[in-house]
Design a protein around this motif. Structure first.
Motif, PDB file in Angstrom:
ATOM      1  N   UNK A   1       1.562  23.707 -48.331  1.00 55.71           N
ATOM      2  CA  UNK A   1       2.725  23.098 -47.684  1.00 55.71           C
ATOM      3  C   UNK A   1       2.552  22.980 -46.170  1.00 55.71           C
ATOM      4  N   UNK A   2       1.497  23.571 -45.644  1.00 55.07           N
ATOM      5  CA  UNK A   2       1.234  23.453 -44.223  1.00 55.07           C
ATOM      6  C   UNK A   2       1.664  24.630 -43.382  1.00 55.07           C
ATOM      7  N   UNK A   3       2.138  25.706 -44.020  1.00 49.63           N
ATOM      8  CA  UNK A   3       2.614  26.856 -43.250  1.00 49.63           C
ATOM      9  C   UNK A   3       1.486  27.767 -42.780  1.00 49.63           C
ATOM     10  N   UNK A   4       0.351  27.760 -43.462  1.00 47.10           N
ATOM     11  CA  UNK A   4      -0.810  28.559 -43.083  1.00 47.10           C
ATOM     12  C   UNK A   4      -0.437  30.030 -42.854  1.00 47.10           C
ATOM     13  N   UNK A   5       0.040  30.728 -43.886  1.00 48.17           N
ATOM     14  CA  UNK A   5       0.468  32.117 -43.692  1.00 48.17           C
ATOM     15  C   UNK A   5      -0.686  33.027 -43.303  1.00 48.17           C
ATOM     16  N   UNK A   6      -0.391  33.981 -42.434  1.00 47.03           N
ATOM     17  CA  UNK A   6      -1.362  35.018 -42.080  1.00 47.03           C
ATOM     18  C   UNK A   6      -1.084  36.249 -42.938  1.00 47.03           C
ATOM     19  N   UNK A   7      -2.112  36.761 -43.551  1.00 45.95           N
ATOM     20  CA  UNK A   7      -1.955  37.913 -44.448  1.00 45.95           C
ATOM     21  C   UNK A   7      -2.534  39.150 -43.783  1.00 45.95           C
ATOM     22  N   UNK A   8      -1.677  40.154 -43.573  1.00 45.00           N
ATOM     23  CA  UNK A   8      -2.077  41.440 -43.012  1.00 45.00           C
ATOM     24  C   UNK A   8      -2.130  42.458 -44.138  1.00 45.00           C
ATOM     25  N   UNK A   9      -3.279  43.115 -44.292  1.00 44.25           N
ATOM     26  CA  UNK A   9      -3.458  44.122 -45.336  1.00 44.25           C
ATOM     27  C   UNK A   9      -3.683  45.473 -44.676  1.00 44.25           C
ATOM     28  N   UNK A  10      -2.841  46.447 -45.042  1.00 43.21           N
ATOM     29  CA  UNK A  10      -2.937  47.802 -44.497  1.00 43.21           C
ATOM     30  C   UNK A  10      -3.515  48.741 -45.545  1.00 43.21           C
ATOM     31  N   UNK A  11      -4.453  49.585 -45.115  1.00 48.45           N
ATOM     32  CA  UNK A  11      -5.063  50.528 -46.037  1.00 48.45           C
ATOM     33  C   UNK A  11      -5.371  51.834 -45.316  1.00 48.45           C
TER      34      UNK A  11
ATOM     35  N   UNK B   1       8.303  36.919 -41.501  1.00 45.42           N
ATOM     36  CA  UNK B   1       7.347  37.889 -42.048  1.00 45.42           C
ATOM     37  C   UNK B   1       7.913  38.476 -43.331  1.00 45.42           C
ATOM     38  N   UNK B   2       7.106  38.481 -44.376  1.00 42.90           N
ATOM     39  CA  UNK B   2       7.512  39.038 -45.660  1.00 42.90           C
ATOM     40  C   UNK B   2       6.662  40.275 -45.939  1.00 42.90           C
ATOM     41  N   UNK B   3       7.326  41.412 -46.143  1.00 39.45           N
ATOM     42  CA  UNK B   3       6.644  42.670 -46.415  1.00 39.45           C
ATOM     43  C   UNK B   3       6.703  42.928 -47.916  1.00 39.45           C
ATOM     44  N   UNK B   4       5.528  43.087 -48.534  1.00 38.56           N
ATOM     45  CA  UNK B   4       5.455  43.198 -49.996  1.00 38.56           C
ATOM     46  C   UNK B   4       4.783  44.494 -50.425  1.00 38.56           C
ATOM     47  N   UNK B   5       5.276  45.056 -51.551  1.00 34.51           N
ATOM     48  CA  UNK B   5       4.568  46.179 -52.151  1.00 34.51           C
ATOM     49  C   UNK B   5       4.465  45.952 -53.665  1.00 34.51           C
TER      50      UNK B   5
ATOM     51  N   UNK C   1       2.835  40.746 -45.070  1.00 33.67           N
ATOM     52  CA  UNK C   1       2.341  42.096 -44.825  1.00 33.67           C
ATOM     53  C   UNK C   1       2.307  42.846 -46.153  1.00 33.67           C
ATOM     54  N   UNK C   2       1.142  43.309 -46.542  1.00 34.15           N
ATOM     55  CA  UNK C   2       1.003  44.039 -47.794  1.00 34.15           C
ATOM     56  C   UNK C   2      -0.051  45.125 -47.623  1.00 34.15           C
ATOM     57  N   UNK C   3      -0.418  45.774 -48.702  1.00 33.89           N
ATOM     58  CA  UNK C   3      -1.409  46.834 -48.608  1.00 33.89           C
ATOM     59  C   UNK C   3      -0.996  48.055 -49.403  1.00 33.89           C
TER      60      UNK C   3
END
Length: 294
Positions: A88-98, A64-68, A15-17
């Motif tokens: 590695x096979x994890x296929x992360x989902x990236x959520x971008x907030x704006x 879930x990793x929340x990044x800023x 989770x970023x944005x």
């Protein structure tokens, strides 16, 4: 750690944005949904965190990793980590907030805080710098949410819809009707203009009805070119949807616009949603952004 390792059933979300766009709300919602949430973990430790979760023997199944933004290396580091997790096979989902600049300014002024990239400049300068820095990540995101007009409850509902227990591996399609006079949807992946069809607004008995009403629907769908357009666009979306699934893209927002977002776009969105709902690998919902706004 071997780059050939495949994550055994561990779901990963990043989770970023933009600062002020709702990351904290998203983090709390994911925690409520049963995700193990880590906030502001240095990018180089994300892979280690996910590996530890995968070794927890089922105790941790969703991370879930929340990044800023904390450094100029943020975007490059995080992009590399996401690619590594994918390998590695994890296929992360990236959520971008704006959100729009004016909304972000109001939010920062409301809590009387400075922007993390503001430095000695103005608040708007910090927002502009962050938006520019995060643009590459935005372009790679699986799901982009514009929170400008969303309440906390509405944002939580969108997070729950995307990351709840019923969120499967299918492409989640949102068919969004809108009116051009109110502006283009910022989070649309594809935009379809149906203003080539006659406008029911000029038919006295249809003017006050909407595209959800049978009379308007029948009028719009019976116009020359409407059925052929739907057939061909439906076929195109089959190809796009299949390609998105191969590439691991799980979200698609399809915007359908007419002048006011009341008649043509609503009728076409409803019909297109009905057709797409019959497709394997697609979970479809329809949203009418501007219906009732006039």
């Amino acid at each position: 750690m071997s780059t050939e390792h495949v994550g055994p059933g561990v779901e990963v979300a990043v989770v970023t944005g933009l600062s002020g766009a709702g990351r904290s709300t998203a983090a709390k919602c994911l925690e409520d949904l049963g995700w193990f949430v880590v906030d502001n973990l240095p990018p180089e430790l994300i892979s280690t965190m996910v590996e530890l979760g995968s070794q927890a023997r089922g105790a941790i199944s969703k991370v879930a990793v929340v990044m800023d933004v904390r450094s100029r290396a943020f975007t490059e580091d995080l992009s590399a980590i996401i690619k590594d997790l994918d390998a590695r096979g994890y296929k992360p989902r990236v959520l971008f907030l704006e959100a729009t600049d004016d909304v972000l300014v109001r939010r920062f002024e409301h809590v009387r805080r400075g922007h993390p990239m503001q430095g000695e400049g103005r608040l708007v300068d910090g927002i502009k710098s962050e938006r520019s820095l995060l643009m590459p990540l935005r372009e790679e995101a699986d799901l982009i949410l514009d929170t400008s007009t969303l309440s906390v409850h509405q944002l939580r509902a969108k997070i729950e819809d995307a990351f709840g227990s019923d969120a499967g591996t299918s492409t989640r399609v949102t068919v969004l009707s809108f009116g051009y006079k109110y502006g283009l949807p910022m989070d649309a992946d594809l935009v379809m203009d149906v203003r080539f069809l006659p406008n029911p607004f000029w038919i006295p008995e249809l003017k006050d009805q909407t595209g959800r009403d049978e009379d308007v629907r029948n009028y719009v769908l019976s116009q020359e070119g409407a059925d052929e357009f739907l057939d061909r666009y439906h076929e195109l979306l089959r190809l796009i949807g299949a390609g998105y699934r191969r590439e691991g893209k799980r979200y698609l927002t399809l915007a359908v616009g007419c002048t006011g977002g009341k008649h043509r776009s609503v009728a076409i969105s409803e019909e297109l949603s009905r057709r797409l709902s019959d497709e394997d690998g697609m979970a479809v919902k329809v949203v009418h952004r501007d219906l009732g706004r006039e």
